[in-house]
Motif scaffolding. Structure first.
Motif, mmCIF file in Angstrom:
data_model
loop_
_atom_site.group_PDB
_atom_site.id
_atom_site.type_symbol
_atom_site.label_atom_id
_atom_site.label_comp_id
_atom_site.label_asym_id
_atom_site.label_seq_id
_atom_site.Cartn_x
_atom_site.Cartn_y
_atom_site.Cartn_z
ATOM 1 N N MET A 97 2.059 40.944 18.255
ATOM 2 C CA MET A 97 3.078 39.951 18.518
ATOM 3 C C MET A 97 3.034 38.923 17.388
ATOM 4 S SD MET A 97 3.718 37.715 21.988
ATOM 5 C CE MET A 97 2.007 37.607 22.362
ATOM 6 N N GLU A 98 4.158 38.675 16.807
ATOM 7 C CA GLU A 98 4.265 37.722 15.703
ATOM 8 C C GLU A 98 4.638 36.331 16.233
ATOM 9 O OE1 GLU A 98 3.858 37.987 12.271
ATOM 10 O OE2 GLU A 98 2.862 39.839 12.881
ATOM 11 N N PRO A 99 4.046 35.292 15.646
ATOM 12 C CA PRO A 99 4.452 33.933 16.022
ATOM 13 C C PRO A 99 5.930 33.707 15.711
ATOM 14 C CG PRO A 99 2.443 33.892 14.709
ATOM 15 C CD PRO A 99 2.970 35.298 14.671
ATOM 16 N N ARG A 100 6.594 32.968 16.571
ATOM 17 C CA ARG A 100 8.005 32.649 16.361
ATOM 18 C C ARG A 100 8.177 31.541 15.334
ATOM 19 N NH1 ARG A 100 9.277 33.191 22.712
ATOM 20 N NH2 ARG A 100 9.956 35.355 22.635
ATOM 21 N N ILE A 101 7.198 30.681 15.216
ATOM 22 C CA ILE A 101 7.195 29.609 14.224
ATOM 23 C C ILE A 101 5.886 29.742 13.460
ATOM 24 C CG2 ILE A 101 7.122 27.118 13.842
ATOM 25 C CD1 ILE A 101 8.732 26.767 16.408
ATOM 26 N N LYS A 102 5.971 29.934 12.189
ATOM 27 C CA LYS A 102 4.755 30.147 11.406
ATOM 28 C C LYS A 102 4.132 28.838 10.918
ATOM 29 C CE LYS A 102 5.942 34.824 9.952
ATOM 30 N NZ LYS A 102 6.000 35.311 11.252
ATOM 31 N N ASN A 103 4.936 27.858 10.604
ATOM 32 C CA ASN A 103 4.416 26.578 10.143
ATOM 33 C C ASN A 103 4.266 25.652 11.343
ATOM 34 O OD1 ASN A 103 3.707 24.216 8.956
ATOM 35 N ND2 ASN A 103 5.586 23.935 7.787
ATOM 36 N N THR A 104 3.049 25.537 11.847
ATOM 37 C CA THR A 104 2.807 24.713 13.025
ATOM 38 C C THR A 104 2.134 23.388 12.664
ATOM 39 O OG1 THR A 104 0.697 25.800 13.423
ATOM 40 C CG2 THR A 104 2.638 26.690 14.563
ATOM 41 N N THR A 105 2.216 23.002 11.401
ATOM 42 C CA THR A 105 1.646 21.726 10.988
ATOM 43 C C THR A 105 2.403 20.608 11.695
ATOM 44 O OG1 THR A 105 1.131 22.652 8.837
ATOM 45 C CG2 THR A 105 1.097 20.253 9.031
ATOM 46 N N PRO A 106 1.678 19.809 12.499
ATOM 47 C CA PRO A 106 2.366 18.753 13.239
ATOM 48 C C PRO A 106 2.913 17.655 12.334
ATOM 49 C CG PRO A 106 0.014 18.792 13.767
ATOM 50 C CD PRO A 106 0.261 19.863 12.758
ATOM 51 N N GLN A 107 3.965 17.058 12.786
ATOM 52 C CA GLN A 107 4.535 15.908 12.094
ATOM 53 C C GLN A 107 3.575 14.729 12.257
ATOM 54 O OE1 GLN A 107 7.345 16.209 10.283
ATOM 55 N NE2 GLN A 107 7.158 18.360 10.803
ATOM 56 N N PRO A 108 3.576 13.800 11.304
ATOM 57 C CA PRO A 108 2.631 12.667 11.363
ATOM 58 C C PRO A 108 2.707 11.866 12.665
ATOM 59 C CG PRO A 108 3.689 12.752 9.222
ATOM 60 C CD PRO A 108 4.365 13.789 10.079
ATOM 61 N N ASP A 109 3.895 11.626 13.180
ATOM 62 C CA ASP A 109 4.015 10.859 14.425
ATOM 63 C C ASP A 109 3.411 11.619 15.602
ATOM 64 O OD1 ASP A 109 5.202 8.750 13.138
ATOM 65 O OD2 ASP A 109 7.245 9.292 13.712
ATOM 66 N N LEU A 110 3.570 12.940 15.607
ATOM 67 C CA LEU A 110 2.986 13.751 16.670
ATOM 68 C C LEU A 110 1.465 13.690 16.593
ATOM 69 C CD1 LEU A 110 3.148 15.668 19.048
ATOM 70 C CD2 LEU A 110 3.385 17.552 17.428
ATOM 71 N N THR A 111 0.925 13.767 15.400
ATOM 72 C CA THR A 111 -0.520 13.689 15.227
ATOM 73 C C THR A 111 -1.050 12.357 15.753
ATOM 74 O OG1 THR A 111 -0.409 15.161 13.318
ATOM 75 C CG2 THR A 111 -2.390 13.819 13.538
ATOM 76 N N LYS A 112 -0.366 11.268 15.461
ATOM 77 C CA LYS A 112 -0.774 9.949 15.956
ATOM 78 C C LYS A 112 -0.749 9.922 17.486
ATOM 79 C CE LYS A 112 1.062 7.405 12.013
ATOM 80 N NZ LYS A 112 2.129 6.505 11.577
ATOM 81 N N ALA A 113 0.306 10.464 18.058
ATOM 82 C CA ALA A 113 0.442 10.472 19.516
ATOM 83 C C ALA A 113 -0.664 11.292 20.163
ATOM 84 C CB ALA A 113 1.816 11.002 19.916
ATOM 85 N N VAL A 114 -0.938 12.460 19.616
ATOM 86 C CA VAL A 114 -1.988 13.327 20.163
ATOM 87 C C VAL A 114 -3.348 12.650 20.046
ATOM 88 C CG1 VAL A 114 -3.195 15.516 19.843
ATOM 89 C CG2 VAL A 114 -0.699 15.451 19.809
ATOM 90 N N ASN A 115 -3.597 12.024 18.909
ATOM 91 C CA ASN A 115 -4.868 11.320 18.736
ATOM 92 C C ASN A 115 -5.035 10.205 19.762
ATOM 93 O OD1 ASN A 115 -5.709 12.948 16.643
ATOM 94 N ND2 ASN A 115 -4.951 11.575 15.055
ATOM 95 N N LEU A 116 -3.948 9.516 20.088
ATOM 96 C CA LEU A 116 -4.003 8.462 21.089
ATOM 97 C C LEU A 116 -4.270 9.045 22.484
ATOM 98 C CD1 LEU A 116 -3.806 5.479 21.753
ATOM 99 C CD2 LEU A 116 -1.323 5.751 21.923
ATOM 100 N N LEU A 117 -3.615 10.147 22.805
ATOM 101 C CA LEU A 117 -3.870 10.820 24.089
ATOM 102 C C LEU A 117 -5.338 11.248 24.186
ATOM 103 C CD1 LEU A 117 -0.677 13.054 24.355
ATOM 104 C CD2 LEU A 117 -1.244 11.096 25.817
ATOM 105 N N TYR A 118 -5.830 11.857 23.130
ATOM 106 C CA TYR A 118 -7.214 12.312 23.090
ATOM 107 C C TYR A 118 -8.167 11.129 23.278
ATOM 108 C CZ TYR A 118 -11.421 14.725 21.521
ATOM 109 O OH TYR A 118 -12.678 15.265 21.463
ATOM 110 N N LYS A 119 -7.945 10.072 22.507
ATOM 111 C CA LYS A 119 -8.803 8.886 22.583
ATOM 112 C C LYS A 119 -8.785 8.299 23.996
ATOM 113 C CE LYS A 119 -9.374 4.261 20.681
ATOM 114 N NZ LYS A 119 -8.801 3.219 19.856
ATOM 115 N N THR A 120 -7.606 8.220 24.587
ATOM 116 C CA THR A 120 -7.479 7.655 25.930
ATOM 117 C C THR A 120 -8.230 8.504 26.950
ATOM 118 O OG1 THR A 120 -5.337 6.695 25.361
ATOM 119 C CG2 THR A 120 -5.829 6.955 27.705
ATOM 120 N N ALA A 121 -8.021 9.810 26.914
ATOM 121 C CA ALA A 121 -8.672 10.694 27.885
ATOM 122 C C ALA A 121 -10.184 10.698 27.718
ATOM 123 C CB ALA A 121 -8.119 12.115 27.762
ATOM 124 N N PHE A 122 -10.642 10.727 26.480
ATOM 125 C CA PHE A 122 -12.072 10.870 26.228
ATOM 126 C C PHE A 122 -12.830 9.542 26.217
ATOM 127 C CE2 PHE A 122 -10.718 15.067 25.293
ATOM 128 C CZ PHE A 122 -11.839 15.885 25.447
#
Length: 151
Positions: free
Chosen positions: A1-26
């Motif tokens: 099965m081939e990935p439908r999207i090959k470039n999964t590098t997150p956008q900078p704003d998404l990375t910031k948001a995920v880091n905040l979620l991670y920091k909050t949870a942990f």
């Protein structure tokens, strides 16, 4: 099965948001192993290969035994998990399989988790389950694969 999207590098704003979620949870005082367990279990339920792979690898790297790792899908039938871990795993299963139940997260499931975790910790566990489900849905929809770096 081939990935439908090959470039999964997150956008900078998404990375910031995920880091905040991670920091909050942990940072809410939940034992890291509990958060890793709910991440792994939700990812297994959702069939998210990259998250299940990374979750199991992170747990192994943190010193988890193979007995516990291999038993996560059948945690109810094994002696390897503490009562707080079991309560969190049960909450993760219900919060992940919401559409399968007329009462998505029954009071008994919540009440059992509340016996073991503070309100702040429960908020963090719920946040981490939701974050995991968010990424699971992106990865499964776009057919992302687990990395092939075995060894």
């Amino acid at each position: 099965m081939e990935p439908r999207i090959k470039n999964t590098t997150p956008q900078p704003d998404l990375t910031k948001a995920v880091n905040l979620l991670y920091k909050t949870a942990f940072s809410a005082g939940v034992p890291k192993v509990v958060l890793e367990l709910v991440h792994l279990r939700a990812s297994q339920i959702n069939g998210c290969a990259p998250c299940a792979d990374s979750g199991a690898r992170a747990m192994r790297q943190a010193g988890e035994s193979d007995d516990r790792l291999f038993a996560v899908p059948v945690w109810r039938e094994t002696p390897y998990f503490t009562e707080p871990e079991r309560a969190a795993l049960n909450l993760a299963e219900y919060a992940t399989r919401m559409a399968d139940n007329p009462d998505p997260v029954p009071d008994a499931v919540w009440d059992e988790a509340a016996k073991h975790f503070t309100e702040e910790q429960l908020s963090a566990i719920v946040l981490w389950i939701a974050t995991t489900n968010f990424f699971n849905r992106i990865n499964v929809t776009t057919r992302q694969q687990a990395p092939q770096n075995w060894g």
